[in-house]
Scaffold this motif. Structure first.
Motif, mmCIF file in Angstrom:
data_model
loop_
_atom_site.group_PDB
_atom_site.id
_atom_site.type_symbol
_atom_site.label_atom_id
_atom_site.label_comp_id
_atom_site.label_asym_id
_atom_site.label_seq_id
_atom_site.Cartn_x
_atom_site.Cartn_y
_atom_site.Cartn_z
ATOM 1 N N LEU A 139 -6.513 1.019 -8.581
ATOM 2 C CA LEU A 139 -5.954 1.543 -7.016
ATOM 3 C C LEU A 139 -6.094 2.024 -6.482
ATOM 4 O O LEU A 139 -5.922 2.388 -5.536
ATOM 5 C CB LEU A 139 -5.419 3.343 -8.260
ATOM 6 N N ILE A 140 -7.637 3.048 -6.179
ATOM 7 C CA ILE A 140 -8.117 3.311 -5.114
ATOM 8 C C ILE A 140 -7.744 2.032 -3.767
ATOM 9 O O ILE A 140 -8.019 2.599 -2.665
ATOM 10 C CB ILE A 140 -9.191 4.084 -4.949
ATOM 11 N N GLN A 141 -8.720 1.096 -3.855
ATOM 12 C CA GLN A 141 -9.054 0.029 -3.685
ATOM 13 C C GLN A 141 -7.444 -0.770 -3.291
ATOM 14 O O GLN A 141 -7.287 -1.216 -1.465
ATOM 15 C CB GLN A 141 -9.451 -1.629 -3.887
ATOM 16 N N PRO A 182 0.940 -1.333 -0.095
ATOM 17 C CA PRO A 182 -0.154 0.188 -0.121
ATOM 18 C C PRO A 182 0.787 1.395 -0.182
ATOM 19 O O PRO A 182 1.877 1.257 0.500
ATOM 20 C CB PRO A 182 -0.844 0.044 1.136
ATOM 21 N N HIS A 235 -7.393 0.163 -14.232
ATOM 22 C CA HIS A 235 -8.529 0.614 -13.986
ATOM 23 C C HIS A 235 -8.641 1.595 -12.284
ATOM 24 O O HIS A 235 -7.607 0.710 -12.018
ATOM 25 C CB HIS A 235 -9.304 -0.765 -13.247
ATOM 26 N N THR A 236 -9.058 2.823 -12.458
ATOM 27 C CA THR A 236 -8.751 3.711 -11.458
ATOM 28 C C THR A 236 -9.060 2.741 -9.858
ATOM 29 O O THR A 236 -9.132 3.213 -8.660
ATOM 30 C CB THR A 236 -9.148 5.418 -10.728
ATOM 31 N N LEU A 237 -10.531 2.464 -9.880
ATOM 32 C CA LEU A 237 -11.088 1.582 -8.840
ATOM 33 C C LEU A 237 -10.161 0.536 -8.274
ATOM 34 O O LEU A 237 -9.663 0.767 -7.253
ATOM 35 C CB LEU A 237 -12.294 1.007 -9.293
ATOM 36 N N ASN A 262 -4.619 1.546 -3.044
ATOM 37 C CA ASN A 262 -3.367 2.603 -2.534
ATOM 38 C C ASN A 262 -2.125 2.751 -3.670
ATOM 39 O O ASN A 262 -1.189 2.521 -2.219
ATOM 40 C CB ASN A 262 -3.473 3.234 -1.193
ATOM 41 N N LYS A 263 -2.509 2.855 -4.394
ATOM 42 C CA LYS A 263 -1.177 2.251 -5.348
ATOM 43 C C LYS A 263 -1.135 3.953 -6.857
ATOM 44 O O LYS A 263 -2.112 4.103 -6.999
ATOM 45 C CB LYS A 263 -1.615 1.016 -5.955
#
Lengths: 467, 467
Positions: free
Chosen positions: B327-329, B289, B323-325, B331-332
């Motif tokens: 990345l969000i999940q 993360p 996909h940005t989701l 934390n990258k």
């Protein structure tokens, strides 16, 4: 005050199934005895009468998400049974709680970090340590703390790992302490870890009047000559300009991409994107070489009280997906951040918190409270945030609600900083009138609640809605 | 020394169409007169005889990519005509040039920053200022400089904007100066701008014995307690360990993901990925993360001398898209870097260069030269790099090649740092023997070159191969 037999996890505490009434209905409801640390229980349902009396004596009020849907899905209930602390845990008497967008997403079933209902939401709160478990050496009864957790903090008593708490600095109010953790750690880690913000850079802050937006603006101003572009509706521009936004942009009447390009033709160094969908594409295209896009939400998915399948589908359809060759040719960075998925990383979070609290002590940052609401008013508090009528943080207080206040008004609103805001207030009044209109509509919608409820209860049993 | 009528862009200078012979063919070829700054022209073809004599007197040798394909596509030619300097430009008498992976990609038609052939490749060189154009105030004749450019530096005389040059620090050789810019600026911007490298972090450096790999390792060591995982074939481990790699991994015999997880189960803070394709997926999955993946190439596309359509297709098929989701999940952060696409950003590059040169002056970094080759040997120089037989930078020198050296051996190889390397030398000898075997095979392939050439020339006319 440490308990014995009840389950340790606060969300597992024995729930009183009988829900207290939502604020719209003027009937009497159970109020906790404020200072004593124990509340009068609501009428105890038959299902829980097998519990031993000592446990029953310990009760506390809790907000519980009873199913996915509108504002009324979060109910004030009374939990019973003193939580047992595991090693490393502490029990906190909660004073104030912060509202976050993730809580709104969670209510609609759009946030997978919350267990399926019934569950107590809430990622941050402030309060006083009431009991400490074994092996806790750095917290003692009476310490004032702020707390971060994946969920479960919107209640009067919370049991959390001591490592998830931070001592409140001298002079910081419980409201500020409840407003600070999520917004400031989020803004700090985005700007200074992923964003690597440096002097002379430019940043676009969406929803610049929101909790993260205000935190990000204040943090940008701690770095020399940073230009902040901030989107917000026009009535909020004066406030966000005073807060440090260099170029406020009214996203409702103007194309923010054009507005940014007029002032900064080459684009931006950092874009913070809480919106998702097509706005992420715009953000990417606004980046300069070596620019960083940090996406931290999909608030575009939130349209209306309940899950809006069209909005969700549209968001997914437009959701940004990036190919590494495009990143290479553009010399760009795309980062995703969400504190809710970072709960295993308390060391990273603590490092950020230490710096944030230092900045607070130096007077360089200070949470701005939009309004404070009683637990009974959580629906209106959520509505204010979701409808983007807030400037700053929306906070809940666990203070008991005086009978005469049991209206829809917040406990305190826009307190302080009210000088020279007469014009603004007129605007707000108009806005409030508009809001009341909307509320009437909502109430109509809320009337057939009982029928709905039955259906939900059926659904909740198999818990199919959990992702 | 400033010219008058000839075209200003060095790549537009009048090319002598008659190509000099590649090094494999032992026939005599034109050599420049070393110190005079002008070379004997090769036999002048009929097409250029209309040029005025003064211009013809100014000639210089240049490597020219004549078409996409194998190592023999880069020919040594003689250019004629003194370049005219535009305002802000300087003319540099080139002493040494660096080889980069982008040059290898370009030869195969896989790098879109190079104009279509015929064109002189080369992104970096070092040399002495021989003339300055108008409005140049910070460079004077005689200054020793290093140069960065999109292309066009593999020649004896280069005309470049003064802003693309950097003064060579006292005591730095021309070879080191030619080896430094691309690798160290690339490594610096990846680690410290996108990567935001801090103490106690962990970094995976692929191709740790390559130019960027060695630069990245040295730069990592300027930060306290950084753990460097470096992939390289086993024979290079001793050298890269001495250079600062904490955990060398032989990617040819071991799964590097497993090796990293054994030592760092939680993953890594930064992965530098020059490979592309499926290795980018592995890199992403190896991130902690708040981890940063910085991809800066697609060297997996390079398989064999000529464009390998299967390798290219495979790389595209496996190319990473995020996909940005996700990345969000997670934390990258996923970043793309390529200095070749950053040529409009000289301010950013200069800032990085200033810091890099400071570190050089402090003795904290120093380019490691693998081998230095004459311009005539460019094919072998490229082969050494492409076959991953180098440890450090492969450099070209413009010094004339003595007749007796016109073999395939490099001018100097593995110079200095030879103490206590006897064992290694034995290994190298084995490797060299193996290489000679390979070369024999290649020569067999190269024999039918004349026929191939005709076909290529046909293809080159419509320039279809350009992306």
């Amino acid at each position: 005050m440490s308990g014995e037999d009840a389950p340790a996890q606060q969300q597992n505490a024995v729930d009183q199934k009988q829900e207290t009434k939502p604020t719209e209905e003027p009937k009497t409801e159970t109020e906790s005895a404020p200072a004593a640390g124990a509340a009068e229980a609501a009428a105890t349902p038959a299902a829980t009468t097998e519990k031993v009396p000592e446990e029953e004596a310990f009760t506390y009020r809790a907000l519980v998400l009873t199913g996915y849907g509108g504002y009324d899905k979060v109910k004030l209930q009374v939990k019973k049974g003193k939580p047992v602390l595991k090693a490393g845990e502490i029990m906190v008497r909660v004073k104030a709680c912060g509202l976050n967008f993730a809580d709104l997403m969670a209510r609609q079933g759009l946030y997978d970090r919350l267990p399926s209902p019934p569950v107590t939401p809430g990622m941050e709160c402030s309060g006083v340590v009431e009991a400490v478990g074994e092996e806790v050496t750095d917290r003692k009864v009476g310490d004032k703390v702020m707390v971060l957790s994946r969920f479960g903090l919107w209640q009067e008593v919370a049991v959390v790992p001591a490592a998830h708490t931070f001592l409140i600095p001298e002079g910081m109010s419980f409201e500020d302490a409840a407003a600070l953790p999520v917004n400031y750690i989020t803004a700090y880690m985005m700007l200074f870890d992923f964003g690597n913000l440096r002097p002379n850079q430019s940043v676009l802050v969406h929803a610049a009047a929101g909790g993260v937006g205000i935190a990000a603006t204040q943090l940008c101003k701690t770095v020399k000559d940073v230009t902040v572009f901030g989107t917000a509706s026009a009535t909020k521009h004066e406030t966000i300009s005073e807060g440090g936004v260099t170029h406020p942009i009214d996203y409702r009447t103007k194309d923010y991409v054009e507005e940014v390009r007029k002032i900064s033709p080459k684009g931006l160094d950092i874009v913070l994107d809480p919106l998702g969908g097509s706005d992420t594409h715009k953000a990417y295209n606004l980046l300069k070489p070596m620019g960083k896009l940090i996406t931290y939400g999909t608030s575009n998915m939130l349209a209306g009280q309940k899950k809006n399948l069209l909005a969700v589908a549209k968001n997914w359809y437009h959701q940004f997906s990036i190919h590494t060759l495009s990143l290479i040719q553009g010399n760009k960075s795309v980062c995703g951040f969400h504190l809710g998925y970072l709960d295993g990383e308390m060391e990273l979070i603590s490092q950020a918190m230490d710096i944030v609290l230092d900045l607070y002590k130096q007077g360089k940052i200070k949470p701005r409270i939009d309004s404070t609401w009683h637990l009974e008013q959580v629906g209106d508090a959520m509505r204010k945030m979701q409808e983007r009528n807030n400037i700053g943080k929306v906070v809940l207080t666990t203070e008991p609600m005086p009978e005469e206040e049991k209206k829809e008004e917040p406990k305190k609103e826009d307190k302080k900083e009210d000088k020279k805001k007469d014009d603004k207030k007129k605007d707000d009044k108009k806005k409030d009138d508009a809001k009341k209109e909307e509320k009437k509509d909502d109430k109509k919608k809320e009337e057939p609640k009982k029928e709905e409820k039955k259906e939900e209860e059926k659904k909740e049993e198999p818990k199919k809605e959990e992702k």
